[in-house]
Write a protein that holds these residues in place. Structure first.
Motif, PDB file in Angstrom:
ATOM      1  N   ALA B 180       1.075  -1.225   0.096  1.00 29.42           N
ATOM      2  CA  ALA B 180      -0.140   0.094  -0.068  1.00 29.42           C
ATOM      3  C   ALA B 180       0.933   1.311  -0.036  1.00 29.42           C
ATOM      4  CB  ALA B 180      -0.883  -0.093   1.216  1.00 29.42           C
ATOM      5  N   GLN B 181       2.087   1.367   0.620  1.00 30.23           N
ATOM      6  CA  GLN B 181       2.757   2.380   0.784  1.00 30.23           C
ATOM      7  C   GLN B 181       3.483   2.353  -0.470  1.00 30.23           C
ATOM      8  OE1 GLN B 181       6.382   1.912   3.431  1.00 30.23           O
ATOM      9  NE2 GLN B 181       6.459   4.210   3.682  1.00 30.23           N
ATOM     10  N   LYS B 182       3.689   1.466  -1.105  1.00 30.14           N
ATOM     11  CA  LYS B 182       4.533   1.545  -2.405  1.00 30.14           C
ATOM     12  C   LYS B 182       3.408   2.280  -3.342  1.00 30.14           C
ATOM     13  CE  LYS B 182       7.675  -1.894  -3.155  1.00 30.14           C
ATOM     14  NZ  LYS B 182       7.692  -3.201  -3.530  1.00 30.14           N
ATOM     15  N   THR B 183       2.298   1.728  -3.246  1.00 28.02           N
ATOM     16  CA  THR B 183       1.073   2.372  -4.094  1.00 28.02           C
ATOM     17  C   THR B 183       1.136   3.931  -3.803  1.00 28.02           C
ATOM     18  OG1 THR B 183       0.206   0.150  -4.394  1.00 28.02           O
ATOM     19  CG2 THR B 183      -1.007   1.977  -5.028  1.00 28.02           C
ATOM     20  N   LEU B 184       0.976   4.076  -2.850  1.00 29.75           N
ATOM     21  CA  LEU B 184       0.716   5.523  -2.359  1.00 29.75           C
ATOM     22  C   LEU B 184       1.799   6.546  -2.936  1.00 29.75           C
ATOM     23  CD1 LEU B 184      -0.984   5.259   0.961  1.00 29.75           C
ATOM     24  CD2 LEU B 184      -1.845   6.472  -0.901  1.00 29.75           C
ATOM     25  N   LYS B 185       3.230   5.926  -2.870  1.00 31.11           N
ATOM     26  CA  LYS B 185       4.294   6.721  -3.327  1.00 31.11           C
ATOM     27  C   LYS B 185       4.111   6.958  -4.649  1.00 31.11           C
ATOM     28  CE  LYS B 185       8.048   6.096  -0.098  1.00 31.11           C
ATOM     29  NZ  LYS B 185       9.069   5.038   0.336  1.00 31.11           N
ATOM     30  N   LYS B 186       3.578   5.827  -5.551  1.00 34.06           N
ATOM     31  CA  LYS B 186       3.519   5.985  -6.948  1.00 34.06           C
ATOM     32  C   LYS B 186       2.616   7.088  -7.294  1.00 34.06           C
ATOM     33  CE  LYS B 186       4.138   1.488  -8.342  1.00 34.06           C
ATOM     34  NZ  LYS B 186       3.612   0.097  -8.775  1.00 34.06           N
ATOM     35  N   LEU B 187       1.460   7.157  -6.391  1.00 28.87           N
ATOM     36  CA  LEU B 187       0.390   8.191  -6.542  1.00 28.87           C
ATOM     37  C   LEU B 187       0.976   9.530  -6.233  1.00 28.87           C
ATOM     38  CD1 LEU B 187      -2.655   6.163  -5.609  1.00 28.87           C
ATOM     39  CD2 LEU B 187      -2.019   6.861  -7.740  1.00 28.87           C
ATOM     40  N   GLY B 188       2.121   9.708  -5.735  1.00 29.32           N
ATOM     41  CA  GLY B 188       2.542  10.853  -5.422  1.00 29.32           C
ATOM     42  C   GLY B 188       2.257  11.246  -3.890  1.00 29.32           C
ATOM     43  N   TYR B 189       2.144  10.521  -3.097  1.00 29.50           N
ATOM     44  CA  TYR B 189       1.971  10.836  -1.758  1.00 29.50           C
ATOM     45  C   TYR B 189       3.334  10.689  -1.119  1.00 29.50           C
ATOM     46  CZ  TYR B 189      -3.187  10.591  -2.027  1.00 29.50           C
ATOM     47  OH  TYR B 189      -4.378  10.654  -2.460  1.00 29.50           O
ATOM     48  N   ARG B 190       3.360  11.599  -0.076  1.00 28.56           N
ATOM     49  CA  ARG B 190       4.537  11.406   0.700  1.00 28.56           C
ATOM     50  C   ARG B 190       3.976  10.617   1.835  1.00 28.56           C
ATOM     51  NH1 ARG B 190       7.329  16.435   3.193  1.00 28.56           N
ATOM     52  NH2 ARG B 190       7.447  16.818   0.995  1.00 28.56           N
ATOM     53  N   THR B 191       4.793   9.389   2.023  1.00 26.31           N
ATOM     54  CA  THR B 191       4.177   8.367   2.988  1.00 26.31           C
ATOM     55  C   THR B 191       5.022   8.354   4.216  1.00 26.31           C
ATOM     56  OG1 THR B 191       5.513   6.706   2.132  1.00 26.31           O
ATOM     57  CG2 THR B 191       3.228   7.107   1.126  1.00 26.31           C
ATOM     58  N   ARG B 192       4.302   7.690   5.399  1.00 30.35           N
ATOM     59  CA  ARG B 192       4.967   7.243   6.600  1.00 30.35           C
ATOM     60  C   ARG B 192       4.432   6.015   6.945  1.00 30.35           C
ATOM     61  NH1 ARG B 192       3.999  10.869  12.013  1.00 30.35           N
ATOM     62  NH2 ARG B 192       5.601   9.747  13.273  1.00 30.35           N
ATOM     63  N   ARG B 193       5.316   5.190   7.404  1.00 25.73           N
ATOM     64  CA  ARG B 193       4.987   3.824   7.706  1.00 25.73           C
ATOM     65  C   ARG B 193       5.109   3.727   9.331  1.00 25.73           C
ATOM     66  NH1 ARG B 193       5.036  -1.764   6.206  1.00 25.73           N
ATOM     67  NH2 ARG B 193       3.821  -2.644   8.072  1.00 25.73           N
ATOM     68  N   THR B 194       4.018   3.260   9.894  1.00 26.15           N
ATOM     69  CA  THR B 194       4.089   2.970  11.404  1.00 26.15           C
ATOM     70  C   THR B 194       3.622   1.471  11.364  1.00 26.15           C
ATOM     71  OG1 THR B 194       1.882   3.843  11.747  1.00 26.15           O
ATOM     72  CG2 THR B 194       3.643   5.083  12.233  1.00 26.15           C
ATOM     73  N   ASP B 195       3.586   0.884  12.580  1.00 26.83           N
ATOM     74  CA  ASP B 195       3.194  -0.346  12.911  1.00 26.83           C
ATOM     75  C   ASP B 195       1.517  -0.374  12.798  1.00 26.83           C
ATOM     76  OD1 ASP B 195       5.419  -1.285  13.577  1.00 26.83           O
ATOM     77  OD2 ASP B 195       5.123  -1.150  15.938  1.00 26.83           O
ATOM     78  N   ALA B 196       1.161   0.540  12.799  1.00 24.91           N
ATOM     79  CA  ALA B 196      -0.386   0.521  12.869  1.00 24.91           C
ATOM     80  C   ALA B 196      -0.946   0.605  11.334  1.00 24.91           C
ATOM     81  CB  ALA B 196      -1.186   1.474  13.407  1.00 24.91           C
ATOM     82  N   GLY B 197      -0.170   1.431  10.495  1.00 25.70           N
ATOM     83  CA  GLY B 197      -0.295   1.630   9.041  1.00 25.70           C
ATOM     84  C   GLY B 197       0.362   2.321   8.389  1.00 25.70           C
ATOM     85  N   VAL B 198      -0.242   2.965   7.319  1.00 25.97           N
ATOM     86  CA  VAL B 198       0.617   3.877   6.456  1.00 25.97           C
ATOM     87  C   VAL B 198      -0.295   5.170   6.299  1.00 25.97           C
ATOM     88  CG1 VAL B 198       1.497   4.320   4.255  1.00 25.97           C
ATOM     89  CG2 VAL B 198       1.066   2.095   4.866  1.00 25.97           C
ATOM     90  N   SER B 199       0.484   6.413   6.743  1.00 26.09           N
ATOM     91  CA  SER B 199       0.009   7.680   6.483  1.00 26.09           C
ATOM     92  C   SER B 199       0.449   8.110   5.280  1.00 26.09           C
ATOM     93  CB  SER B 199       0.491   8.606   7.831  1.00 26.09           C
ATOM     94  OG  SER B 199       0.192   7.796   8.869  1.00 26.09           O
ATOM     95  N   ALA B 200      -0.034   9.093   4.542  1.00 20.17           N
ATOM     96  CA  ALA B 200       0.114   9.643   3.371  1.00 20.17           C
ATOM     97  C   ALA B 200      -0.350  11.097   3.097  1.00 20.17           C
ATOM     98  CB  ALA B 200      -0.025   8.546   2.157  1.00 20.17           C
ATOM     99  N   GLU B 201       0.424  11.708   2.541  1.00 20.89           N
ATOM    100  CA  GLU B 201      -0.411  13.059   2.155  1.00 20.89           C
ATOM    101  C   GLU B 201       0.293  13.577   0.960  1.00 20.89           C
ATOM    102  OE1 GLU B 201       0.078  16.028   5.386  1.00 20.89           O
ATOM    103  OE2 GLU B 201      -0.858  17.497   4.305  1.00 20.89           O
ATOM    104  N   ARG B 202      -0.592  14.182   0.155  1.00 22.47           N
ATOM    105  CA  ARG B 202      -0.218  14.788  -1.068  1.00 22.47           C
ATOM    106  C   ARG B 202      -0.661  16.472  -1.246  1.00 22.47           C
ATOM    107  NH1 ARG B 202      -2.317  14.030  -6.532  1.00 22.47           N
ATOM    108  NH2 ARG B 202      -2.572  16.459  -6.348  1.00 22.47           N
ATOM    109  N   GLY B 203      -0.313  16.954  -2.339  1.00 28.04           N
ATOM    110  CA  GLY B 203      -0.841  18.268  -2.571  1.00 28.04           C
ATOM    111  C   GLY B 203      -0.103  19.223  -1.796  1.00 28.04           C
ATOM    112  N   TYR B 204       1.270  19.305  -1.394  1.00 24.90           N
ATOM    113  CA  TYR B 204       1.756  20.221  -0.683  1.00 24.90           C
ATOM    114  C   TYR B 204       2.103  21.411  -1.621  1.00 24.90           C
ATOM    115  CZ  TYR B 204       3.289  16.819   2.975  1.00 24.90           C
ATOM    116  OH  TYR B 204       3.345  16.032   3.865  1.00 24.90           O
ATOM    117  N   LEU B 205       2.033  21.163  -2.910  1.00 23.92           N
ATOM    118  CA  LEU B 205       2.083  22.286  -4.051  1.00 23.92           C
ATOM    119  C   LEU B 205       1.075  23.251  -3.912  1.00 23.92           C
ATOM    120  CD1 LEU B 205       3.108  20.877  -7.183  1.00 23.92           C
ATOM    121  CD2 LEU B 205       4.367  22.503  -6.024  1.00 23.92           C
ATOM    122  N   LYS B 206      -0.035  22.805  -3.369  1.00 18.42           N
ATOM    123  CA  LYS B 206      -1.194  23.758  -3.041  1.00 18.42           C
ATOM    124  C   LYS B 206      -1.005  24.809  -2.308  1.00 18.42           C
ATOM    125  CE  LYS B 206      -5.977  23.736  -1.576  1.00 18.42           C
ATOM    126  NZ  LYS B 206      -6.804  23.750  -2.889  1.00 18.42           N
TER     127      LYS B 206
END
Lengths: 328, 578
Positions: B180-206
């Protein structure tokens, strides 16, 4: 027959057909409104009987607006879904609008061919092309969201503006004065017109939003999308319009520099372009600010469109300035 | 307390940073840029004794609040309106003179509120300066906040995703999180992996675009101010066949910026060889309308001379300044001799066009050389034709049948009192007409080459020829290009700010499967669809033997697989029921 007269004939016909479309959209409102009322009655009756059978605990609800809005709820969830029963008046109105638009577009294109230049070099032509674009945005928006409920507003606007421009502002074709002989005429004025197209539709949505907010459960009104949805769609269109308007402003400044020797000189038209831009900037900020969403921002959007209309109809004609190309 | 909290505070809700800190900053379910459907009641300030700095801070916070910004924007729009109604000295100086003559009772109003200088007035300046202070006060903390955000990974996965937009559960477990993290990265998200899951954020350019836009607004304002201060503007009327040096004295009108140094004027001379004008002759609806003005010029500087062209819409760039062709007209070349044949006057006289056919009005003042002071006033008709009443009029703007008529006055020209006089106006109050409609002698009528006697044997007037003149504006603005570049970049920033969606997405492994949900940061109508698409994609990618080529099939099976537990969270619903 000369192209110029054919163009005129097409425009006259388009005005009549727009008026017809307006009539059909109005009929839709009347008939659909009463359908919805009947439907609501039926639902209420059904509820009453259900309540009678199952227990009295929601009896108090039966006569309340909440019950009436049941059929509306479904319609408002998405803008895309057409309602049954089939709204034949609405479909006819939309089809006729497309027809009127094609005639209108033909009129504008022929005018351009006859003049051997873009058809937006004076007040009449600006209205001609401006309304083409307003209706175009309305028609092509259907691929994105069903905004046909705006039909009555758009066709009324098209009929009125085109009619008024033809009667008051018509001028025979003349060549471009040297001041207008620039590629910027094509870009600057066209993008301004396009911006107005988007902002016009957005203003229509804001009007409907206000109506929706004010009369929640009045027959036809309850079949409209919810006020929040309307607001979001109005905002998205206004964003596009605002971007185009910003472009117009910058392109205008570049052209002004070439033509008049300064990029900004507070000419009356520049002042009004600025006013429009600032009002819409206020609207965009209001949209993302607590306490300003909803009615307040809708009103700002309408004020913005009001300044556009004022700019066209009043500033062009009555205010002195360098943009004196109305040909009147 | 105010600054740190306002840094937590969402970009979009800079208003009243302190009032709902607790609610928004702490609770992951109430994200910092969440906008409430109905505004929360603000709690009244608990401590009434703010003290001096407290009040200062309060005032600052008010000024930099979004509400103030909106009000200032609207005020700015409103304040610009009089600038379009009352003529402005800058854009319409003749209108100013006219409106002041016509409304003497309003003069106090015009002057008290600087209504002829609206855009330089104290009240207009006050509004935009406040607006820009408010803007700077807002963007500085936001720039800091954004720089920090750019360096910080996305926030941890919230405890419960259930109430967030687009909440969906698909099959899967903790082993799928890397994918999932890899996919999110491919989609242009900045990601963070923790034990619980993946956090992702995109659109910093906004936010980048937003900040760039607002910073460049300030740059643009400064560029305009600096350009005005260090630039200069001038205007000059030039005759065909004459040459002009680029010196101060040769400019008819000269407005240097406050800091402009006159010695910076580049040395060159400018000659207008010909001014070609083309007229429409085919289209009878626009017969005689000018369709082209082209000035053929020769520029001479220290390196030699060269020919160039100047047109409307095509200014001429010479040594750091632009020359613009603004308007044009006819200048009859007039010679006046006294009774003994001494030349008293010999030059082209610019006549001002009065209509589209270039019927033009002009004035010649002869204070010295003749017995008395003489004033000549008359019309020039490029193509003279007699109207039904017997008066002359011009029938076409080009020179087919040029005729000049002159009325002759003698008396006091009023030039001796040192009062500046308009060169295009003849003040006949202290003068007597000796030839013309009101005099015994008839109006003088001349065609090119003609020479006629002045009444009373004072001398002769001759029309030697007719040349065209052009009014040339000169403008130098050292910040021109800065303004242009900032305006273009500003538009780019605006596009990013308005069109790029900024959103967070979380993927969390739970016993039920992979939970997926998103969160809008700012306006983001496409959020739910984006989360749904992501869910489908993750489900599809997880599917063990999906052949990559058969997309449509895979999609179908995936959507069946993804048990979308769409919540009843239609944003309208609660409000509608009010």
């Amino acid at each position: 027959m000369e192209l110029e007269s054919i163009s005129q004939l097409l425009v006259y016909t388009a005005i009549a057909v727009y008026a017809l479309a307006f009539l059909l959209f109005a009929l839709d409102i009347v008939s659909h409104g009463s359908n919805v009322k009947a439907e609501a009655e039926a639902v209420r009756a059904k509820r009453k009987s259900l309540v009678g059978a199952g227990g009295a605990h929601i009896d108090a609800d039966a006569g309340e607006p909440a019950a009436v809005s049941v059929p509306a709820e479904a319609a408002r969830d998405t803008l895309v879904k057409p309602r049954k029963p089939r709204r034949n008046w609405l479909r006819a109105g939309f089809a006729i609008t497309v027809m009127a638009w094609l005639l209108h577009l033909g009129g504008a294109v022929l005018r351009g061919i006859a003049a051997e230049r873009v058809p937006w070099a004076n007040m009449y032509e600006f209205a001609l092309t401006g309304v083409v674009l307003v209706v175009a945005v309305f028609i092509f928006a259907q691929f994105w969201n069903d905004l046909r409920f705006l039909g009555v507003y758009i066709t009324a606007m098209a009929t009125l503006f085109l009619g008024a421009a033809t009667v008051n502002y018509y001028v025979p074709i003349s060549p471009l004065p040297p001041a207008l002989q620039s590629a910027w005429l094509v870009v600057h004025v066209f993008v301004a017109t396009l911006a107005i197209g988007f902002l016009a539709i957005s203003s229509g949505l804001s009007i409907v939003q206000l109506i929706r907010h004010r009369f929640k459960n009045n027959g036809f009104v309850s079949t409209l999308p919810g006020a929040d949805t309307l607001e979001t769609v109005a905002y998205r269109l206004a964003v596009v319009g605002f971007l185009f308007w910003s472009f117009t402003l910058i392109a205008g400044a570049i052209w002004a520099h070439q033509s008049w020797g300064r990029y900004w000189g507070w000419d009356t038209k520049e002042v009004w372009t600025f006013i429009i831009w600032v009002v819409y900037a206020g609207y965009l900020h209001a949209r993302s600010t607590r306490g300003w969403r909803g009615t307040a921002s809708a009103v700002l959007n309408l004020i913005g469109f009001g300044t556009i209309l004022f700019n066209y109809a009043v500033v062009n004609v009555y205010f002195e300035g360098l943009h004196a190309y109305s040909g009147l | 307390m105010s600054r740190p909290s306002s840094e937590q505070q969402p970009p979009e809700n800079r208003q009243l940073a302190s009032s709902d800190d607790g609610a928004s900053a702490g609770d992951p379910l109430r994200p910092d840029d969440h906008v409430d459907a109905s505004p929360k009641k603000r709690t009244a300030p608990k401590n009434p004794e703010l003290g001096f700095f407290g009040w200062l801070r309060w005032a600052w916070r008010q000024l930099t609040s979004m509400r103030t910004a909106i009000l200032l924007l609207l005020l700015l729009a409103l304040a610009a309106v009089p600038g379009s109604i009352v003529p402005q000295e800058m854009s319409n100086p003749n209108g100013v003179i006219q409106v002041r003559e016509e409304n003497p009772e309003l003069l106090w109003l015009y002057d008290a509120f600087q209504l002829h200088h609206v855009f330089e007035s104290y009240w207009f300046s006050a509004i935009y300066i406040l607006l820009f202070v408010s803007l700077i006060g807002c963007i500085v903390p936001r720039i800091k906040h954004h720089l920090k955000a750019l360096r910080t990974p996305p926030p941890k996965v919230p405890a419960r995703l259930g109430r967030l937009p687009g909440f969906t559960v698909i099959e899967g477990d903790a082993d799928d999180l890397d994918g999932a993290q890899k996919t999110l990265k491919k989609l242009g998200y900045r990601t963070r992996r923790t034990d619980a899951g993946v956090s992702a954020e995109r659109g910093y350019l906004k936010e980048t675009g937003n900040l760039v836009f607002h910073v460049l607004m300030v740059v643009l304002l400064v560029a305009v101010a600096v350009g005005n201060g260090w630039g200069f503007k001038g205007q000059r009327l030039v005759f065909e066949g004459y040459s002009y040096a680029n010196t101060l004295s040769s400019w008819d009108l000269y407005q240097p910026g406050r800091f402009f140094d006159e010695s910076d004027l580049p040395e060159y001379s400018f000659q207008l060889n010909d001014l070609d004008v083309e007229y429409e002759t085919d289209n009878m609806d626009a017969f005689g309308m000018p369709t082209d003005f082209t000035g053929h010029v020769t520029i001479t500087d220290r390196d030699g001379s060269y020919d160039d062209e100047i047109k409307v819409n095509a200014p001429l760039y010479v040594h750091g300044s632009y020359l613009f062709l603004l308007s044009n007209g006819y200048a009859p070349v007039i010679t006046v001799e006294d009774e003994e044949g001494n030349v008293v006057f010999d030059e082209p006289v610019p006549f001002l066009a009065q209509d589209d056919q270039l019927t033009s009005l002009g004035v010649i003042k002869l204070p010295d050389g003749l017995e008395e002071q003489v004033g000549l006033r008359g019309f020039f008709y490029p193509t003279a034709a007699e109207t039904e009443t017997g008066a002359l009029a011009s029938a076409y703007p080009d020179l087919f049948q040029p005729v000049m008529t002159l009325e002759v006055y003698t008396g006091d020209l009023g030039l001796d009192e040192g009062v500046p006089r308009n060169v295009y106006m003849l003040d006949t109050e202290d003068m007597t007409q000796i030839a013309g409609r009101d005099a015994e002698n008839e109006t003088l009528v001349l065609a090119p080459g003609d020479s006629v006697d002045l009444p009373g044997g004072m001398g002769t007037v001759s029309l030697d020829g007719v040349v065209r003149y052009a009014v040339i504006d000169i403008q130098a603005d050292p910040m021109n290009h800065v303004a242009l570049v900032s305006a273009v970049a500003l538009f780019g920033g605006l596009m990013l700010a308005l069109l790029v969606p900024r959103r967070r997405v979380w993927v969390k492994a739970t016993p039920k499967g992979l939970e997926i949900a998103g969160l809008a940061r700012g306006e983001d109508p496409g959020l739910e669809k984006a989360v749904q698409d992501l869910a489908e994609r993750l489900a599809r990618e997880r599917g063990p033997a999906d052949p990559a080529g058969e997309e449509p099939d895979a999609e179908e099976s995936a959507s069946g697989e993804a048990q979308t537990e769409q919540q009843e969270h239609e944003p309208d619903a609660p409000e509608e029921k009010e």
